[in-house]
Design an enzyme around this catalytic site. Structure first.
Site, PDB file in Angstrom:
ATOM      1  N   ASN A 181     -65.134   8.163  69.579  1.00  0.00           N
ATOM      2  CA  ASN A 181     -66.023   7.030  69.829  1.00  0.00           C
ATOM      3  C   ASN A 181     -65.559   6.157  70.993  1.00  0.00           C
ATOM      4  O   ASN A 181     -66.369   5.518  71.659  1.00  0.00           O
ATOM      5  CB  ASN A 181     -66.165   6.180  68.558  1.00  0.00           C
ATOM      6  CG  ASN A 181     -67.013   6.864  67.509  1.00  0.00           C
ATOM      7  OD1 ASN A 181     -68.046   7.445  67.819  1.00  0.00           O
ATOM      8  ND2 ASN A 181     -66.564   6.824  66.266  1.00  0.00           N
ATOM      9  N   ARG A 188     -95.555  39.015  68.709  1.00  0.00           N
ATOM     10  CA  ARG A 188     -94.654  37.998  69.264  1.00  0.00           C
ATOM     11  C   ARG A 188     -95.425  37.079  70.215  1.00  0.00           C
ATOM     12  O   ARG A 188     -95.986  37.533  71.217  1.00  0.00           O
ATOM     13  CB  ARG A 188     -93.519  38.687  70.025  1.00  0.00           C
ATOM     14  CG  ARG A 188     -92.394  37.760  70.480  1.00  0.00           C
ATOM     15  CD  ARG A 188     -91.355  38.518  71.300  1.00  0.00           C
ATOM     16  NE  ARG A 188     -90.214  37.681  71.622  1.00  0.00           N
ATOM     17  CZ  ARG A 188     -89.111  37.592  70.884  1.00  0.00           C
ATOM     18  NH1 ARG A 188     -89.009  38.313  69.769  1.00  0.00           N
ATOM     19  NH2 ARG A 188     -88.132  36.808  71.249  1.00  0.00           N
ATOM     20  N   GLN A 208     -77.143   6.902  66.081  1.00  0.00           N
ATOM     21  CA  GLN A 208     -75.897   7.654  66.036  1.00  0.00           C
ATOM     22  C   GLN A 208     -75.247   7.734  67.412  1.00  0.00           C
ATOM     23  O   GLN A 208     -75.866   8.179  68.389  1.00  0.00           O
ATOM     24  CB  GLN A 208     -76.181   9.072  65.521  1.00  0.00           C
ATOM     25  CG  GLN A 208     -76.972   9.085  64.220  1.00  0.00           C
ATOM     26  CD  GLN A 208     -76.152   9.483  63.020  1.00  0.00           C
ATOM     27  OE1 GLN A 208     -75.109   8.905  62.738  1.00  0.00           O
ATOM     28  NE2 GLN A 208     -76.610  10.488  62.315  1.00  0.00           N
ATOM     29  N   ARG A 212     -66.060  -2.473  58.650  1.00  0.00           N
ATOM     30  CA  ARG A 212     -66.438  -1.391  57.729  1.00  0.00           C
ATOM     31  C   ARG A 212     -65.248  -1.092  56.828  1.00  0.00           C
ATOM     32  O   ARG A 212     -64.118  -0.993  57.302  1.00  0.00           O
ATOM     33  CB  ARG A 212     -66.818  -0.163  58.554  1.00  0.00           C
ATOM     34  CG  ARG A 212     -67.243   1.054  57.780  1.00  0.00           C
ATOM     35  CD  ARG A 212     -67.688   2.142  58.754  1.00  0.00           C
ATOM     36  NE  ARG A 212     -68.114   3.353  58.071  1.00  0.00           N
ATOM     37  CZ  ARG A 212     -68.673   4.396  58.664  1.00  0.00           C
ATOM     38  NH1 ARG A 212     -68.873   4.366  59.967  1.00  0.00           N
ATOM     39  NH2 ARG A 212     -69.042   5.463  57.966  1.00  0.00           N
ATOM     40  N   ARG A 268     -66.647   5.430  62.959  1.00  0.00           N
ATOM     41  CA  ARG A 268     -65.408   5.631  62.206  1.00  0.00           C
ATOM     42  C   ARG A 268     -64.231   5.783  63.165  1.00  0.00           C
ATOM     43  O   ARG A 268     -64.351   6.388  64.226  1.00  0.00           O
ATOM     44  CB  ARG A 268     -65.490   6.889  61.335  1.00  0.00           C
ATOM     45  CG  ARG A 268     -66.439   6.779  60.163  1.00  0.00           C
ATOM     46  CD  ARG A 268     -66.170   7.850  59.113  1.00  0.00           C
ATOM     47  NE  ARG A 268     -66.067   9.189  59.698  1.00  0.00           N
ATOM     48  CZ  ARG A 268     -65.024   9.996  59.526  1.00  0.00           C
ATOM     49  NH1 ARG A 268     -63.962   9.604  58.834  1.00  0.00           N
ATOM     50  NH2 ARG A 268     -65.025  11.202  60.052  1.00  0.00           N
TER      51      ARG A 268
END
Length: 227
Positions: free
Chosen positions: A21, A157, A106, A73, A11
């Site tokens: 980006n 633990r 991504q 896009r 985008r």
């Protein structure tokens, strides 16, 4: 052999880190890290799906002789409110669902490697697998808001070496078959397989702090120093 395509949605607008980006990260634009790894992978085609004219032109010109293509896009799918799935469907319709497997990659996960992508494709060749998500194993102890532990006994633990940990989505790779995307209109569906990636890949770039940490990791990686 199944036809596989890489899908990298970008985008133009970004509120957390403006223009992230295209912003230089350890020597090259953020989006280029995952794109370069995808090019070297066994993906048949790689598509950069963007509303950013600058990125569109750069990809069209600089990767003209490769298996990479830039596709436009729409403003609707690039809006703050549009889901990634909306963009995936828009993209799939543009190329008329010409794939057997689509891998969502991504750009905000620049530590993704060619090896990771190829490992995902190998798993997706299994006829019983409908989709896949990349995960990271963490040995952190998780708590609920009401003050109760979620994944361990506070009175016993476990030591790290005795604790299997938890698997957490790292947001790097999502693969799905054509039929699954059509059926669920979602990045995941049906019989889901997990792809375990290295622990450092858990980090995604959502803030300037993330950016600085990942940049240092990339610089170390490029200097051939073992993490």
């Amino acid at each position: 052999m199944k036809k596989s395509v890489g899908f990298i949605p970008l985008r133009k607008g970004s509120k957390g880190i403006p223009g992230k980006n295209k912003k230089d990260l350890a020597g090259k634009p953020l989006y280029q890290w995952v794109l370069d790894e995808a090019i070297q992978s066994n993906l048949d085609e790689v598509f950069v799906f963007t509303d950013d004219e600058g990125i569109f032109n750069d990809v069209s010109q600089n990767y003209a002789s490769t298996k990479v293509k830039a596709l436009p896009r729409s403003q609707k799918s690039a809006s703050d409110t549009a889901s990634t799935e909306f963009a995936m469907i828009e993209f799939a319709k543009q190329i008329e669902y010409d794939f057997d497997i689509i891998c969502l990659l991504q750009a905000t996960s620049p530590l993704t490697t060619t090896k990771d992508i190829n490992a995902a494709l190998v798993k997706m060749e299994n006829v019983e697998i409908d989709s896949l998500v990349s995960v990271v194993r963490t040995h952190r102890f998780i708590w609920n808001e009401d003050g109760t532990p979620q994944n361990y006994d506070i009175y016993n633990r476990p030591r790290r070496q005795d604790f299997n940990g938890l698997l957490i989505e790292n947001g790097a790779i999502y693969c799905t078959t054509q039929s699954t995307l059509k059926s669920f209109s979602n990045r995941l569906g049906g019989n889901i397989e997990l792809l375990e990636m290295k622990e450092e890949s858990l980090m995604e770039i959502d803030s300037i702090t993330d950016w600085k940490i990942i940049e240092q990791l990339l610089l170390i990686k490029n200097s051939n120093v073992k993490l």
